[in-house]
Design a protein around this motif. Structure first.
Motif, short mmCIF file in Angstrom:
data_model
loop_
_atom_site.label_atom_id
_atom_site.label_comp_id
_atom_site.label_asym_id
_atom_site.label_seq_id
_atom_site.Cartn_x
_atom_site.Cartn_y
_atom_site.Cartn_z
N SER A 50 34.29 33.78 42.10
CA SER A 50 34.56 34.79 43.14
C SER A 50 35.98 35.32 43.00
O SER A 50 36.23 36.53 43.11
CB SER A 50 34.35 34.20 44.52
N LEU A 51 36.90 34.41 42.74
CA LEU A 51 38.30 34.81 42.55
C LEU A 51 38.44 35.73 41.34
O LEU A 51 39.18 36.71 41.37
CB LEU A 51 39.18 33.57 42.41
N SER A 52 37.71 35.44 40.28
CA SER A 52 37.82 36.28 39.08
C SER A 52 37.35 37.71 39.36
O SER A 52 37.93 38.66 38.84
CB SER A 52 37.06 35.68 37.90
N TYR A 53 36.33 37.88 40.19
CA TYR A 53 35.91 39.23 40.58
C TYR A 53 37.07 39.96 41.26
O TYR A 53 37.33 41.12 40.98
CB TYR A 53 34.74 39.18 41.58
N ILE A 54 37.74 39.27 42.17
CA ILE A 54 38.82 39.89 42.93
C ILE A 54 39.99 40.24 42.01
O ILE A 54 40.54 41.35 42.08
CB ILE A 54 39.27 38.98 44.08
N LEU A 55 40.36 39.34 41.14
CA LEU A 55 41.49 39.58 40.25
C LEU A 55 41.21 40.72 39.27
O LEU A 55 42.14 41.36 38.80
CB LEU A 55 41.86 38.30 39.50
N GLU A 56 39.94 40.96 38.99
CA GLU A 56 39.56 42.07 38.11
C GLU A 56 39.32 43.36 38.90
O GLU A 56 38.90 44.37 38.33
CB GLU A 56 38.31 41.70 37.31
N GLY A 57 39.56 43.32 40.22
CA GLY A 57 39.37 44.51 41.05
C GLY A 57 37.91 44.86 41.29
O GLY A 57 37.58 46.02 41.54
N LYS A 58 37.04 43.86 41.23
CA LYS A 58 35.61 44.10 41.37
C LYS A 58 35.00 43.32 42.53
O LYS A 58 33.86 42.88 42.46
CB LYS A 58 34.89 43.71 40.07
N SER A 59 35.75 43.18 43.61
CA SER A 59 35.27 42.36 44.73
C SER A 59 33.96 42.88 45.32
O SER A 59 33.16 42.10 45.83
CB SER A 59 36.33 42.23 45.81
N VAL A 60 33.72 44.19 45.24
CA VAL A 60 32.47 44.74 45.79
C VAL A 60 31.26 44.32 44.96
O VAL A 60 30.12 44.46 45.41
CB VAL A 60 32.52 46.28 45.91
N GLU A 61 31.48 43.79 43.78
CA GLU A 61 30.39 43.37 42.90
C GLU A 61 30.00 41.90 43.08
O GLU A 61 29.07 41.43 42.43
CB GLU A 61 30.75 43.64 41.44
N ILE A 62 30.72 41.16 43.92
CA ILE A 62 30.37 39.75 44.14
C ILE A 62 28.99 39.70 44.80
O ILE A 62 28.79 40.31 45.85
CB ILE A 62 31.41 39.03 45.02
N PRO A 63 28.05 38.99 44.21
CA PRO A 63 26.71 38.90 44.81
C PRO A 63 26.78 38.30 46.22
O PRO A 63 27.54 37.36 46.46
CB PRO A 63 25.95 37.97 43.86
N PRO A 64 25.98 38.85 47.15
CA PRO A 64 26.01 38.36 48.53
C PRO A 64 25.77 36.85 48.66
O PRO A 64 26.41 36.19 49.47
CB PRO A 64 24.90 39.16 49.22
N GLU A 65 24.87 36.31 47.85
CA GLU A 65 24.60 34.87 47.94
C GLU A 65 25.80 34.04 47.48
O GLU A 65 26.01 32.93 47.95
CB GLU A 65 23.33 34.47 47.17
N GLN A 66 26.60 34.60 46.59
CA GLN A 66 27.82 33.93 46.15
C GLN A 66 28.83 33.90 47.30
O GLN A 66 29.48 32.88 47.53
CB GLN A 66 28.39 34.65 44.93
N ILE A 67 28.94 35.00 48.02
CA ILE A 67 29.82 35.04 49.18
C ILE A 67 29.33 34.10 50.27
O ILE A 67 30.12 33.40 50.90
CB ILE A 67 29.96 36.48 49.72
N ASP A 68 28.02 34.05 50.47
CA ASP A 68 27.45 33.15 51.48
C ASP A 68 27.86 31.70 51.21
O ASP A 68 28.18 30.96 52.12
CB ASP A 68 25.93 33.25 51.53
N ARG A 69 27.84 31.30 49.96
CA ARG A 69 28.21 29.92 49.60
C ARG A 69 29.69 29.64 49.87
O ARG A 69 30.07 28.50 50.09
CB ARG A 69 27.87 29.64 48.14
N LEU A 70 30.50 30.69 49.86
CA LEU A 70 31.93 30.52 50.15
C LEU A 70 32.17 30.12 51.61
O LEU A 70 33.24 29.63 51.95
CB LEU A 70 32.70 31.81 49.86
N ARG A 71 31.20 30.34 52.45
CA ARG A 71 31.37 30.04 53.87
C ARG A 71 31.36 28.54 54.18
O ARG A 71 31.64 28.14 55.29
CB ARG A 71 30.28 30.74 54.68
N TYR A 72 31.06 27.73 53.18
CA TYR A 72 30.89 26.29 53.40
C TYR A 72 31.85 25.47 52.55
O TYR A 72 32.05 25.76 51.37
CB TYR A 72 29.46 25.86 53.05
N SER A 73 32.39 24.42 53.15
CA SER A 73 33.16 23.44 52.38
C SER A 73 32.19 22.68 51.48
O SER A 73 30.97 22.75 51.66
CB SER A 73 33.87 22.47 53.33
#
Length: 114
Positions: A50-73
């Motif tokens: 997820s961080l690599s997407y952001i560092l490459e300026g592609k945060s809008v391309e992070i798959p929603p399920e990947q973001i969902d998993r970020l919500r949990y420790s």
């Protein structure tokens, strides 16, 4: 954004996987055929990816399920290990790796919520 990049860099997420500690933790508390290393690696890779997407300026391309998993420790995402959460303090390398990735995860969530 530069401030966040500096903070992410200071977390030193590229340190080696803490196999010595995770293997000891597994031997001390888990059955022989567990997936702790795989699960912890999966947790870390989701954050790093997820961080690599952001560092490459592609945060809008992070798959929603990947973001969902970020919500949990890690211990919430893999609840079968929840009983270990208060037992890991003696495993320094693991704790350091976990804390760094937790901090990065929380920063990612803040960044993505903007």
């Amino acid at each position: 954004m530069d401030d966040m990049i500096s903070k992410w860099s200071s977390l030193n997420l590229n340190k080696p996987f803490p196999y010595k500690d995770t293997n000891k933790l597994r031997a001390d508390f888990l059955p022989e055929e567990d997936f702790f290393n795989c699960d912890f690696n999966s947790y870390c890779m989701n954050i790093a990816g997820s961080l690599s997407y952001i560092l490459e300026g592609k945060s809008v391309e992070i798959p929603p399920e990947q973001i969902d998993r970020l919500r949990y420790s890690f211990f919430d995402l893999f609840s079968e290990y929840k009983f270990l959460e208060d037992k890991v303090s003696g495993y320094h390398d693991f704790v350091q790796k976990y804390r760094n990735f937790e901090e990065a995860r929380q920063m990612l969530l803040m960044y993505l919520s903007k």
